[in-house]
Design a protein around this motif. Structure first.
Motif, PDB file in Angstrom:
ATOM      1  N   CYS A 125      -6.161   1.872  10.051  1.00  0.00           N
ATOM      2  CA  CYS A 125      -6.121   1.116   8.805  1.00  0.00           C
ATOM      3  C   CYS A 125      -7.275   0.126   8.830  1.00  0.00           C
ATOM      4  O   CYS A 125      -7.995   0.010   9.832  1.00  0.00           O
ATOM      5  CB  CYS A 125      -4.788   0.399   8.612  1.00  0.00           C
ATOM      6  SG  CYS A 125      -4.411  -0.840   9.889  1.00  0.00           S
ATOM      7  N   ASN A 126      -7.476  -0.627   7.732  1.00  0.00           N
ATOM      8  CA  ASN A 126      -8.570  -1.591   7.633  1.00  0.00           C
ATOM      9  C   ASN A 126      -8.038  -3.000   7.429  1.00  0.00           C
ATOM     10  O   ASN A 126      -7.144  -3.227   6.615  1.00  0.00           O
ATOM     11  CB  ASN A 126      -9.503  -1.248   6.474  1.00  0.00           C
ATOM     12  CG  ASN A 126     -10.274   0.032   6.708  1.00  0.00           C
ATOM     13  OD1 ASN A 126     -10.644   0.336   7.837  1.00  0.00           O
ATOM     14  ND2 ASN A 126     -10.512   0.794   5.646  1.00  0.00           N
ATOM     15  N   VAL A 127      -8.623  -3.939   8.190  1.00  0.00           N
ATOM     16  CA  VAL A 127      -8.348  -5.356   7.992  1.00  0.00           C
ATOM     17  C   VAL A 127      -9.504  -5.940   7.187  1.00  0.00           C
ATOM     18  O   VAL A 127     -10.669  -5.746   7.551  1.00  0.00           O
ATOM     19  CB  VAL A 127      -8.205  -6.100   9.333  1.00  0.00           C
ATOM     20  CG1 VAL A 127      -8.093  -7.599   9.100  1.00  0.00           C
ATOM     21  CG2 VAL A 127      -7.010  -5.583  10.107  1.00  0.00           C
ATOM     22  N   ASN A 128      -9.189  -6.635   6.114  1.00  0.00           N
ATOM     23  CA  ASN A 128     -10.224  -7.251   5.279  1.00  0.00           C
ATOM     24  C   ASN A 128     -10.186  -8.764   5.426  1.00  0.00           C
ATOM     25  O   ASN A 128      -9.115  -9.377   5.444  1.00  0.00           O
ATOM     26  CB  ASN A 128     -10.030  -6.878   3.808  1.00  0.00           C
ATOM     27  CG  ASN A 128     -10.231  -5.396   3.556  1.00  0.00           C
ATOM     28  OD1 ASN A 128     -11.169  -4.806   4.092  1.00  0.00           O
ATOM     29  ND2 ASN A 128      -9.362  -4.789   2.756  1.00  0.00           N
ATOM     30  N   VAL A 129     -11.379  -9.365   5.545  1.00  0.00           N
ATOM     31  CA  VAL A 129     -11.482 -10.808   5.644  1.00  0.00           C
ATOM     32  C   VAL A 129     -12.756 -11.241   4.938  1.00  0.00           C
ATOM     33  O   VAL A 129     -13.755 -10.499   4.923  1.00  0.00           O
ATOM     34  CB  VAL A 129     -11.490 -11.273   7.124  1.00  0.00           C
ATOM     35  CG1 VAL A 129     -12.713 -10.757   7.853  1.00  0.00           C
ATOM     36  CG2 VAL A 129     -11.405 -12.795   7.218  1.00  0.00           C
ATOM     37  N   THR A 130     -12.744 -12.412   4.327  1.00  0.00           N
ATOM     38  CA  THR A 130     -13.933 -12.939   3.661  1.00  0.00           C
ATOM     39  C   THR A 130     -14.674 -13.875   4.606  1.00  0.00           C
ATOM     40  O   THR A 130     -14.093 -14.828   5.137  1.00  0.00           O
ATOM     41  CB  THR A 130     -13.555 -13.699   2.382  1.00  0.00           C
ATOM     42  OG1 THR A 130     -12.914 -12.801   1.478  1.00  0.00           O
ATOM     43  CG2 THR A 130     -14.798 -14.289   1.716  1.00  0.00           C
TER      44      THR A 130
ATOM     45  N   ASN B 194      -2.228  -5.183   6.893  1.00  0.00           N
ATOM     46  CA  ASN B 194      -2.009  -6.205   5.860  1.00  0.00           C
ATOM     47  C   ASN B 194      -1.387  -7.473   6.427  1.00  0.00           C
ATOM     48  O   ASN B 194      -1.408  -8.524   5.779  1.00  0.00           O
ATOM     49  CB  ASN B 194      -1.124  -5.650   4.749  1.00  0.00           C
ATOM     50  CG  ASN B 194      -1.837  -4.598   3.911  1.00  0.00           C
ATOM     51  OD1 ASN B 194      -3.060  -4.599   3.833  1.00  0.00           O
ATOM     52  ND2 ASN B 194      -1.074  -3.698   3.305  1.00  0.00           N
ATOM     53  N   SER B 195      -0.819  -7.370   7.642  1.00  0.00           N
ATOM     54  CA  SER B 195      -0.196  -8.539   8.264  1.00  0.00           C
ATOM     55  C   SER B 195      -1.063  -9.122   9.378  1.00  0.00           C
ATOM     56  O   SER B 195      -0.597  -9.949  10.172  1.00  0.00           O
ATOM     57  CB  SER B 195       1.178  -8.159   8.822  1.00  0.00           C
ATOM     58  OG  SER B 195       2.041  -7.710   7.793  1.00  0.00           O
ATOM     59  N   ALA B 196      -2.308  -8.674   9.474  1.00  0.00           N
ATOM     60  CA  ALA B 196      -3.204  -9.143  10.534  1.00  0.00           C
ATOM     61  C   ALA B 196      -3.498 -10.629  10.364  1.00  0.00           C
ATOM     62  O   ALA B 196      -3.567 -11.148   9.239  1.00  0.00           O
ATOM     63  CB  ALA B 196      -4.495  -8.345  10.525  1.00  0.00           C
ATOM     64  N   VAL B 197      -3.714 -11.329  11.489  1.00  0.00           N
ATOM     65  CA  VAL B 197      -3.960 -12.771  11.473  1.00  0.00           C
ATOM     66  C   VAL B 197      -5.166 -13.085  12.360  1.00  0.00           C
ATOM     67  O   VAL B 197      -5.212 -12.655  13.521  1.00  0.00           O
ATOM     68  CB  VAL B 197      -2.737 -13.558  11.978  1.00  0.00           C
ATOM     69  CG1 VAL B 197      -3.062 -15.053  12.051  1.00  0.00           C
ATOM     70  CG2 VAL B 197      -1.539 -13.327  11.071  1.00  0.00           C
ATOM     71  N   PHE B 198      -6.128 -13.837  11.793  1.00  0.00           N
ATOM     72  CA  PHE B 198      -7.261 -14.339  12.568  1.00  0.00           C
ATOM     73  C   PHE B 198      -6.947 -15.734  13.076  1.00  0.00           C
ATOM     74  O   PHE B 198      -6.339 -16.542  12.368  1.00  0.00           O
ATOM     75  CB  PHE B 198      -8.527 -14.412  11.703  1.00  0.00           C
ATOM     76  CG  PHE B 198      -9.187 -13.100  11.443  1.00  0.00           C
ATOM     77  CD1 PHE B 198     -10.153 -12.613  12.297  1.00  0.00           C
ATOM     78  CD2 PHE B 198      -8.833 -12.340  10.334  1.00  0.00           C
ATOM     79  CE1 PHE B 198     -10.766 -11.402  12.051  1.00  0.00           C
ATOM     80  CE2 PHE B 198      -9.429 -11.123  10.081  1.00  0.00           C
ATOM     81  CZ  PHE B 198     -10.393 -10.648  10.941  1.00  0.00           C
ATOM     82  N   SER B 199      -7.397 -16.023  14.272  1.00  0.00           N
ATOM     83  CA  SER B 199      -7.274 -17.381  14.814  1.00  0.00           C
ATOM     84  C   SER B 199      -8.549 -17.709  15.602  1.00  0.00           C
ATOM     85  O   SER B 199      -8.830 -17.060  16.610  1.00  0.00           O
ATOM     86  CB  SER B 199      -6.050 -17.485  15.726  1.00  0.00           C
ATOM     87  OG  SER B 199      -5.939 -18.799  16.241  1.00  0.00           O
ATOM     88  N   PRO B 200      -9.364 -18.682  15.141  1.00  0.00           N
ATOM     89  CA  PRO B 200      -9.231 -19.489  13.920  1.00  0.00           C
ATOM     90  C   PRO B 200      -9.331 -18.616  12.661  1.00  0.00           C
ATOM     91  O   PRO B 200      -9.905 -17.530  12.685  1.00  0.00           O
ATOM     92  CB  PRO B 200     -10.388 -20.478  14.012  1.00  0.00           C
ATOM     93  CG  PRO B 200     -10.825 -20.452  15.432  1.00  0.00           C
ATOM     94  CD  PRO B 200     -10.548 -19.087  15.928  1.00  0.00           C
TER      95      PRO B 200
ATOM     96  N   VAL C 126      -2.929  -7.849  15.259  1.00  0.00           N
ATOM     97  CA  VAL C 126      -2.536  -6.821  14.299  1.00  0.00           C
ATOM     98  C   VAL C 126      -1.195  -6.221  14.754  1.00  0.00           C
ATOM     99  O   VAL C 126      -1.116  -5.601  15.819  1.00  0.00           O
ATOM    100  CB  VAL C 126      -3.602  -5.709  14.213  1.00  0.00           C
ATOM    101  CG1 VAL C 126      -3.241  -4.727  13.095  1.00  0.00           C
ATOM    102  CG2 VAL C 126      -4.982  -6.293  13.976  1.00  0.00           C
ATOM    103  N   PRO C 127      -0.141  -6.378  13.967  1.00  0.00           N
ATOM    104  CA  PRO C 127       1.163  -5.824  14.357  1.00  0.00           C
ATOM    105  C   PRO C 127       1.180  -4.288  14.295  1.00  0.00           C
ATOM    106  O   PRO C 127       0.444  -3.679  13.512  1.00  0.00           O
ATOM    107  CB  PRO C 127       2.131  -6.419  13.323  1.00  0.00           C
ATOM    108  CG  PRO C 127       1.391  -7.561  12.698  1.00  0.00           C
ATOM    109  CD  PRO C 127      -0.047  -7.184  12.737  1.00  0.00           C
ATOM    110  N   TYR C 128       2.008  -3.679  15.132  1.00  0.00           N
ATOM    111  CA  TYR C 128       2.228  -2.240  15.056  1.00  0.00           C
ATOM    112  C   TYR C 128       3.731  -1.977  15.179  1.00  0.00           C
ATOM    113  O   TYR C 128       4.511  -2.823  15.650  1.00  0.00           O
ATOM    114  CB  TYR C 128       1.447  -1.492  16.132  1.00  0.00           C
ATOM    115  CG  TYR C 128       1.829  -1.820  17.563  1.00  0.00           C
ATOM    116  CD1 TYR C 128       2.939  -1.220  18.178  1.00  0.00           C
ATOM    117  CD2 TYR C 128       1.064  -2.707  18.321  1.00  0.00           C
ATOM    118  CE1 TYR C 128       3.289  -1.526  19.501  1.00  0.00           C
ATOM    119  CE2 TYR C 128       1.398  -3.019  19.633  1.00  0.00           C
ATOM    120  CZ  TYR C 128       2.512  -2.415  20.209  1.00  0.00           C
ATOM    121  OH  TYR C 128       2.857  -2.719  21.514  1.00  0.00           O
TER     122      TYR C 128
END
Length: 621
Positions: free
Chosen positions: A417-422, A335-341, A356-358
């Motif tokens: 876990c799952n990372v969701n992105v649109t 839930n705290s994952a970050v995409f760049s860009p 993705v933090p652990y």
């Protein structure tokens, strides 16, 4: 009274002899009619029923013509309207005599003089010709395939940027059995040079003593090495039980290479199973060199994975250790994952990272891990866990193939876990069967709107073929347009090359944006043949129906074409909005017509006048 007597006489003729003669007392057939005047002083002939093509179309719904009417003849005074050239009347496109063929359930024209000898044309389906030992010869002139203008220096000019020229293929035994091969005869030998195959030419002028020489690189010697040295292999990456191999390879030295070729090969593991050592085909060096094997699969246990390798006549056993996966984390914070860009757009190339933090890392080493999702490859490089909290940083590269919600599975050991992105909707999409990208919107549509939800603003503009000027838009009143141009644009106005296989955009007239052009007839046919077509919205011809269209899908990719109807060729009045979709191609038909994409009950590429106002959907150059 005379008419009555004639009718009685005809009926008596039928009953008595089964034959009727008009102006002829001795008919030679069931019915024989002889001209009463042969000096041109009176009209002679037979007048069949005369009907407009639309009347024949109207009879379809009533079931008027069937097996009992097989062979019926009528004279069509006016061709059926374009939107009525379907079903039984699909070929009723001009004035003339037509007969009803019940087997084909169609009206077919009588007396057409068009043939391969005196007119151009388009095959409606595949043709097969059985020669039965006969020759087919073209005397004089030049033969062009894929081009309307064969090169003056060539008797045969084959033009294509998609397909090659395939010579007859046969085995070496069959090649040697050819009786009196001509000097310069070319074939492809499928099993010459140790089954590699090669293009061969007979360079002997003696018909009784052929000499087959090779025309390809496969006549180099088959690869051979003196010694393959698995014990000196250098391994990159590590193998862990239960973890898919990623970035693992082995470089094996060899000696005594002869410069020959070797094919691709794959060697499965023994001992620890589940792995494969993959070798790409190539050429050996003359002397000493190295062969690179990429390891794929997931090892089944801790231990040693052994691969029995054979290349160039030499063999050895490659051994790679598989160790226990001891690295562990307490949790992964998807839930705290970050995409760049942060933005990913369908159809656009993407290069970036996913962090993705652990928590609860145990400080152990871990191998490279990689997987692919929605056209994007996620790679976690080999590294060392933090003792406590840290981050997994995945490198991302590729092109997202589908828009919408994308779910990315993240796992490490037993934790996942799952990372969701649109994924944003792209401006173009590559459909099956082609490497070209189709624009997602019609020319003139509001590109900020979803191209897959038909509304007024995505219907786009109307264009006459070969012209860059907008002749109408969704807000133009449905009636005739004052000053409508009825002069067709000349050939080359949109495709200056005139070739379907190598189209060249005429930028002066083409309304498509930079990097795009109007598609050819062939490109429309490729879309039609490789996609599934469904409807969206409610069908119904109305100037206010902007919500109907057709969706073409292949895999996760789709292309939506609104049913914008058309502006008629004579005065520009609107017709069939919300019922039909008419889309331009750049392919000419003669000098006044053009091929276009007609989407209705069926989807076909047909031809008609260049002065219609149709929609434009672009394809990448």
């Amino acid at each position: 009274m005379k008419k009555t007597n004639l009718l009685v006489s005809m009926l008596l003729g039928v009953f008595s002899f089964g034959q009727v003669g008009i102006n002829n007392p001795t008919p030679k057939a069931t019915l024989e009619i002889t001209a009463k005047k042969i000096d041109g002083s009176a009209p002679e002939g037979i007048v069949t029923p005369r009907l407009p093509g639309n009347a024949l179309f109207a009879s379809i719904a009533l079931g008027i013509y069937g097996n009992d009417q097989n062979g019926a003849i009528v004279y069509v005074t006016v061709p059926a309207d374009n939107n009525k050239q379907v079903g039984q009347t699909i070929q009723v496109n001009s004035r003339g005599y037509y007969y009803f063929d019940a087997d084909q359930n169609e009206w077919l024209k009588l007396g057409s003089s068009s043939n391969i000898y005196n007119s151009d044309g388009t095959l409606s389906s595949t043709r097969h010709v059985t020669m039965n030992g006969n020759n087919l010869t073209f005397v004089g002139g030049r033969l062009g395939m894929g081009t309307n203008s064969p090169d003056p220096s060539a008797i045969l000019d084959l033009t294509s940027i998609q397909d090659g020229f395939l010579t007859p293929r046969m085995t070496e035994v069959q090649m040697n059995d050819i009786l009196h091969p001509a000097h310069g005869l070319v074939i492809f030998c499928t099993d010459c040079f140790n089954d590699l195959g090669c293009l061969m030419v007979n360079d002997s002028k003696d018909l009784n003593v052929p000499n087959w020489g090779s025309l390809c690189s496969s006549n180099v010697p088959t690869g051979h090495i003196t010694d393959l040295q698995c014990t000196s292999a250098t391994n990159a990456g590590s193998l862990y039980v239960g973890v898919a191999a990623s970035g693992v390879s082995s470089s094996i030295p060899y000696t005594g290479g002869n410069g020959g070729t070797y094919p691709s090969a794959a060697f499965n593991s023994t001992g620890v199973t589940g792995l494969t050592a993959n070798l790409d085909g190539g050429s050996l060096v003359n002397g000493n060199g190295n062969l690179i094997f990429n390891i794929t699969g997931t090892p089944s246990a801790v231990g040693t994975a052994s691969f029995d390798i054979t290349v160039g006549g030499a063999s050895c056993t490659l051994s790679i250790p598989v160790v226990d996966f001891t690295a562990s984390v307490l949790s992964i914070e998807c839930n705290s994952a970050v995409f760049s860009p942060s933005s990913i757009t369908q159809g656009d190339s993407y290069t970036g990272t996913l962090t993705v933090p652990y928590t609860g890392g145990n400080g152990d080493l871990y191998p490279q891990q990689s997987f692919t999702q929605n056209g994007l490859t996620f790679t976690l490089p080999a590294g060392t866990l933090a003792t406590g909290n840290g981050n997994f940083v995945y490198n991302i590269a590729g092109t997202a193939t589908a828009s919408g919600l994308m779910t990315i599975p993240i796992s490490f050991g037993s934790v996942s876990c799952n990372v969701n992105v649109t994924v944003s909707t792209g401006t173009s999409v590559v459909m099956c069967g082609s490497s070209k990208a189709w624009a997602r919107h019609n020319v003139g549509a509001d590109t900020s709107l979803d191209p897959d939800i038909p509304v007024k603003a995505i219907n786009g503009n109307y264009y006459q073929w070969g012209k860059i000027d907008v002749v109408a838009d969704p807000d133009t009143p449905p009636g005739a347009i004052s000053g409508w141009n009825t002069t067709p644009a000349p050939n080359g106005s949109w495709n200056s090359s005139g070739s379907e296989l190598a189209p060249m955009k005429n930028t002066a007239n083409d309304p498509c944006p930079t990097g795009f052009r109007v598609p050819t007839r062939t490109e429309w046919n490729v879309l039609l043949s490789n996609a599934t077509r469904t409807q969206i919205g409610t069908s119904g011809g109305s100037p206010t129906n902007f919500g109907f269209g057709w969706v073409f899908t292949c895999g996760n990719n789709k292309l939506t074409l609104p049913a914008a109807g058309y502006r008629d060729p004579n005065a520009g009045a609107l017709d069939n909005r919300g019922l039909y979709g008419y889309y331009h191609s750049s392919t000419e038909s003669g000098t006044t017509a053009v091929y276009y994409y007609d989407i209705y009950i069926s989807a076909v590429v047909v031809n008609s006048s260049r002065t219609y106002g149709w929609s434009v959907r672009c394809i990448s150059e």
